[in-house]
Design an enzyme around this catalytic site. Structure first.
Site, PDB file in Angstrom:
ATOM      1  N   PRO A 164     -29.151  69.745  70.001  1.00  9.81           N
ATOM      2  CA  PRO A 164     -27.769  69.473  70.378  1.00  9.81           C
ATOM      3  C   PRO A 164     -27.651  69.330  71.901  1.00  9.81           C
ATOM      4  O   PRO A 164     -28.215  70.124  72.636  1.00  9.81           O
ATOM      5  CB  PRO A 164     -27.010  70.710  69.902  1.00  9.81           C
ATOM      6  CG  PRO A 164     -27.906  71.394  68.940  1.00  9.81           C
ATOM      7  CD  PRO A 164     -29.301  71.022  69.307  1.00  9.81           C
ATOM      8  N   GLU A 165     -26.960  68.288  72.350  1.00  8.34           N
ATOM      9  CA  GLU A 165     -26.748  68.063  73.774  1.00  8.34           C
ATOM     10  C   GLU A 165     -25.261  68.284  74.072  1.00  8.34           C
ATOM     11  O   GLU A 165     -24.531  68.747  73.207  1.00  8.34           O
ATOM     12  CB  GLU A 165     -27.221  66.652  74.142  1.00  8.34           C
ATOM     13  CG  GLU A 165     -28.693  66.436  73.797  1.00  8.34           C
ATOM     14  CD  GLU A 165     -29.182  65.014  74.035  1.00  8.34           C
ATOM     15  OE1 GLU A 165     -28.696  64.363  74.964  1.00  8.34           O
ATOM     16  OE2 GLU A 165     -30.068  64.567  73.272  1.00  8.34           O
ATOM     17  N   ARG A 189     -42.247  63.414  75.636  1.00 13.69           N
ATOM     18  CA  ARG A 189     -41.010  63.049  74.964  1.00 13.69           C
ATOM     19  C   ARG A 189     -40.992  61.538  74.781  1.00 13.69           C
ATOM     20  O   ARG A 189     -41.563  60.807  75.574  1.00 13.69           O
ATOM     21  CB  ARG A 189     -39.798  63.440  75.807  1.00 13.69           C
ATOM     22  CG  ARG A 189     -39.585  64.918  75.954  1.00 13.69           C
ATOM     23  CD  ARG A 189     -39.128  65.495  74.637  1.00 13.69           C
ATOM     24  NE  ARG A 189     -38.617  66.851  74.788  1.00 13.69           N
ATOM     25  CZ  ARG A 189     -37.356  67.140  75.026  1.00 13.69           C
ATOM     26  NH1 ARG A 189     -36.488  66.180  75.190  1.00 13.69           N
ATOM     27  NH2 ARG A 189     -36.961  68.382  75.111  1.00 13.69           N
ATOM     28  N   ARG A 236     -35.953  75.698  62.443  1.00 12.75           N
ATOM     29  CA  ARG A 236     -37.143  76.047  63.220  1.00 12.75           C
ATOM     30  C   ARG A 236     -37.074  77.435  63.857  1.00 12.75           C
ATOM     31  O   ARG A 236     -38.065  77.914  64.399  1.00 12.75           O
ATOM     32  CB  ARG A 236     -37.370  74.987  64.318  1.00 12.75           C
ATOM     33  CG  ARG A 236     -37.455  73.551  63.798  1.00 12.75           C
ATOM     34  CD  ARG A 236     -38.828  73.196  63.287  1.00 12.75           C
ATOM     35  NE  ARG A 236     -39.852  73.280  64.325  1.00 12.75           N
ATOM     36  CZ  ARG A 236     -40.208  72.264  65.118  1.00 12.75           C
ATOM     37  NH1 ARG A 236     -39.595  71.110  65.020  1.00 12.75           N
ATOM     38  NH2 ARG A 236     -41.163  72.414  66.005  1.00 12.75           N
ATOM     39  N   ARG A 262     -35.437  66.691  91.885  1.00 10.64           N
ATOM     40  CA  ARG A 262     -34.715  65.419  91.841  1.00 10.64           C
ATOM     41  C   ARG A 262     -35.659  64.240  91.922  1.00 10.64           C
ATOM     42  O   ARG A 262     -35.246  63.110  91.847  1.00 10.64           O
ATOM     43  CB  ARG A 262     -33.745  65.328  93.003  1.00 10.64           C
ATOM     44  CG  ARG A 262     -32.798  66.473  93.056  1.00 10.64           C
ATOM     45  CD  ARG A 262     -31.962  66.370  94.305  1.00 10.64           C
ATOM     46  NE  ARG A 262     -30.805  67.210  94.191  1.00 10.64           N
ATOM     47  CZ  ARG A 262     -30.741  68.428  94.699  1.00 10.64           C
ATOM     48  NH1 ARG A 262     -31.762  68.922  95.345  1.00 10.64           N
ATOM     49  NH2 ARG A 262     -29.659  69.153  94.550  1.00 10.64           N
ATOM     50  N   LYS A 285     -25.856  73.457  77.699  1.00 10.87           N
ATOM     51  CA  LYS A 285     -26.017  73.462  76.239  1.00 10.87           C
ATOM     52  C   LYS A 285     -25.813  74.860  75.651  1.00 10.87           C
ATOM     53  O   LYS A 285     -26.143  75.101  74.493  1.00 10.87           O
ATOM     54  CB  LYS A 285     -27.422  72.946  75.888  1.00 10.87           C
ATOM     55  CG  LYS A 285     -27.699  71.522  76.372  1.00 10.87           C
ATOM     56  CD  LYS A 285     -29.121  71.114  76.050  1.00 10.87           C
ATOM     57  CE  LYS A 285     -29.469  69.786  76.698  1.00 10.87           C
ATOM     58  NZ  LYS A 285     -30.918  69.496  76.582  1.00 10.87           N
TER      59      LYS A 285
END
Ligand code: ZN
Length: 301
Positions: free
Chosen positions: A2-3, A290, A128, A181, A60
């Site tokens: 979930p974001e 990812r 999970r 950054r 989050k």
């Protein structure tokens, strides 16, 4: 995972459903999920009888402010999501009392469940079992590294283009700031210490919308490109919240129902499908373990 839009959807649901209720009982068959205090009996003792005064989001994290200056923090991690309803314990498994979306398989991995004084229940379904649950003194939590290290909230009014630009282009962060950054834009956007709330799905969608290659180095982005990314963050998050998030994986609303944003997603998990802008096939590639989805024509390196 979930974001921001999914966590925000959950928080808004909870604000409607459980404010003012008192925690009467806590059940778990996976006590390790509670990380603070480590002893589950202690956790139970400390949380029982407290009233839910406020539910809010930071990045989050879902934060429940409880009576007596305590805050319950839940980070849903990969597959966790919170549900509100009524269940009965049947052979070690929680069965929803009412037929409907709570019966869907994804909503049945309940390992932690709170019962309120009006008999309503709050359950954490988590296939999970990576979700994190912690009980803090509210003041301590605000001062914690966990909270302080989080980047700004992209939907706050004070998150302006000027601020965004400064965050991404500052040559060197102050030593007290552990913010990274430098590097590829997708990775930087997903770094919670740079901006809070962006993950794998929305970084792909934001960069497609801004027409920026996910591997483009942040230092090579010009003002116009930064502006497009900034706008895409605001627009896509607002739209995704309107549509109650993306349920392409395990996320469900507290009713157990799905969110609808996945219908509008343009590239995430659409490998091989046509780019809605130019018709080229969407590509999927790996970045630091990812996957990144993008259009090779619209998003040139
Ligand atoms: Zn395209």
């Amino acid at each position: 995972m979930p974001e921001l839009p999914e966590v925000e959807t959950t928080v808004r649901d909870l604000q409607k459903k459980i404010l003012g209720q008192k925690i009467q009982a806590v059940w778990s068959d996976f006590k390790k999920q509670v990380k603070k205090p480590k002893n589950f009996e202690q956790f139970k003792k400390e949380i029982k009888g407290r009233k839910i005064e406020k539910v809010r989001r930071r990045g989050k994290n879902i934060l429940f402010d409880l009576s007596g200056n305590k805050t319950l923090l839940i980070h849903q991690k990969l597959t966790g999501h919170l549900l509100v309803g009524y269940w009965v314990l049947d052979n070690g498994y929680w069965k929803p009392k009412v037929k409907g979306p709570l019966e869907e398989k994804v909503n049945t991995y309940i390992h932690l469940l709170f019962t309120f004084d009006n008999d309503q229940m709050l359950a954490l379904s988590d296939l999970r079992k990576f979700a994190k649950v912690e009980l803090w003194n509210t003041e301590e939590l605000e001062k914690s590294e966990e909270m302080k290290s989080l980047g700004p909230e992209p939907l706050e009014k004070d998150f302006t283009f000027g601020k965004f630009k400064e965050i991404l282009t500052k040559k060197k962060a102050a030593e007290s700031e552990p913010r990274q950054r430098r590097g590829k834009i997708k990775q930087v956007l997903m770094n919670q210490t740079v901006i809070a709330g962006i993950g794998n799905i929305y970084s792909d969608e934001i960069l497609w919308s801004a027409k920026i290659h996910p591997f483009k180095d942040v230092s090579k982005l010009n003002r116009d490109e930064l502006k497009r990314i900034f706008q895409a963050i605001k627009n896509i998050f607002k739209r995704a919240i309107q549509l109650k998030g993306t349920s392409i994986s395990d996320f469900r609303r507290t009713s157990g129902q799905k969110g609808y944003y996945e219908r509008e997603r343009k590239v995430y998990r659409r490998e091989g499908e046509r780019c809605p802008c130019c018709g080229k096939k969407i590509k999927r590639t790996k970045l630091a373990g990812r996957s990144a989805h993008f259009c090779p024509k619209c998003q040139k390196l």
